[in-house]
Write a protein that holds these residues in place. Sequence first.
Motif, PDB file in Angstrom:
ATOM      1  N   VAL A   1      -3.415   7.774  -2.961  1.00 45.09           N
ATOM      2  CA  VAL A   1      -3.206   6.492  -2.284  1.00 45.09           C
ATOM      3  C   VAL A   1      -2.483   6.819  -0.973  1.00 45.09           C
ATOM      4  O   VAL A   1      -1.272   6.688  -0.858  1.00 45.09           O
TER       5      VAL A   1
ATOM      6  N   ILE B   1      -2.491   5.630   2.197  1.00 49.78           N
ATOM      7  CA  ILE B   1      -1.855   4.632   3.061  1.00 49.78           C
ATOM      8  C   ILE B   1      -0.419   4.393   2.597  1.00 49.78           C
ATOM      9  O   ILE B   1       0.523   4.379   3.399  1.00 49.78           O
ATOM     10  N   ASP B   2      -0.242   4.214   1.306  1.00 44.51           N
ATOM     11  CA  ASP B   2       1.094   3.989   0.761  1.00 44.51           C
ATOM     12  C   ASP B   2       1.973   5.228   0.924  1.00 44.51           C
ATOM     13  O   ASP B   2       3.170   5.114   1.210  1.00 44.51           O
TER      14      ASP B   2
ATOM     15  N   ALA C   1      -2.674  -0.546  -6.201  1.00 44.93           N
ATOM     16  CA  ALA C   1      -2.664   0.610  -5.310  1.00 44.93           C
ATOM     17  C   ALA C   1      -3.650   1.669  -5.786  1.00 44.93           C
ATOM     18  O   ALA C   1      -4.378   2.268  -4.994  1.00 44.93           O
TER      19      ALA C   1
ATOM     20  N   SER D   1      -2.273  -3.058   0.999  1.00 47.82           N
ATOM     21  CA  SER D   1      -2.451  -1.870   1.838  1.00 47.82           C
ATOM     22  C   SER D   1      -2.459  -2.243   3.318  1.00 47.82           C
ATOM     23  O   SER D   1      -1.974  -1.475   4.158  1.00 47.82           O
TER      24      SER D   1
END
Length: 446
Positions: free
Chosen positions: A240, A242-243, A367, A380
């Motif tokens: 994941v 972006i996180d 997520a 996101s």
Amino acid sequence: MSAKRPRLNRKKPRPNEKLNGLSLESNPALLTGGSGSNSEDFDNSSRIFKSINDVQRFLEVKRSKASTVLDLFTTSLEAQRMRLKSYCERLMFKDPLAYGREAKDILWKKCYYDVINTAKLLRSDSQWQPDELSCVQIHLQSGIGHYHHILKRFQQEFNISFTDRRSKDKGTGSELDHWASSSVYCCLIHLGDLSRYKLDLYPSHSMSLPACYYYQALYWRPASGLPHNQLATLYNAQAVYIDATYHYFRCLNSPKPFEGAVCNLRILADKNRQRMRQNSTADSIPVYKLLVEHFVHLSYTLYYDLPLKPESKEVFVSYLESCLSDMLAVTHHAPCTQWMDQSGECSTLMSYTHIDCTHLLPWIQRAVRRAQDQCLDSRSLMKLMATLFLLSYRSKKHNSKKHGVCLAAHLPANESPVDRHRGQVAPVDSRRRDRIRDPRMEERSG
């Protein structure tokens, strides 16, 4: 001539009652903390600390000689680790200001971190045998239970309220209260780490439990950057990105940043460049995946003010507009409350902290889901926008020439709610991917 002194009849301790010169049964005050003078308490604390050093040296020698994972979990080593846990916990609450920090660090490093780290090195191929998996899982679960027990002791002996949102960093309270508050924070971080290590053994398990522990640590110390670094590491392992990028930048810009986040962010950027080179030869790649790759690359480049190709911003904006169109055209359903009711993963944590964590579960679960479904959702998008605003603020603060690039990058997302209200968002076009100019594709065709 003085009278002859009578000979004392002293009981000889049994072998299992004595460890490195410290008899446990013959000195009850040592077990309970005692009520003697300060000099006696200091002497007892010194003896406990000396025994702690002896046991940890013994464990270190045995750990360095281990050739298999099962060598780390023999009966003798488990017994010595149990004694070390008992000594460290006893010293933490008996003489916290003098030995509390050392005992707390030794407890984590020698009883848990070094054991798991060595097991991973011995099983670098990740081909765990069933008996090895069982030993490691029992060890991790034992550590989670132990740190919950320590949290409960802090709550009882120091009268700590886990629901008090008053800042723990303003210097109010005694030195002992500050140490207890800091120890609670460390326990929450260690609980998150132990739960995250279980994901390395079983990648299909949910990451909601370690994430909740890290969010609780962030709740306890909002100014600390370490929980953000641990969350980024967790999200990075679950792909994941972006996180992960968002939390790395939050960590670096926290009032108390974690220094290791610089290296971790660099590793994330290097692996992202490798993925971009590999995908440059692929025929069909989802737009969301390309958006994530360009987002990580653009964020890292802008943060460290590195050379940036002129077309990189246009390509990123094109991918973002495409993903926004997909996002607004797809109907998102409400979070799955049935999953929240059946999981029960945060019930144990909530019983100690009395804080409702169920509101975090849909965010964490989505997520992972959005990384699997290759889609952009509101969560996101929020983290993407927050990262771009952070980069814009940083570039303006340092008078960077790339400030305009930051502003142009998040402009499409700012306009999308207005466009949606006016009905100007175009329907999803499956051929949009072919209309996006990607310099990598041009280089390959050339």
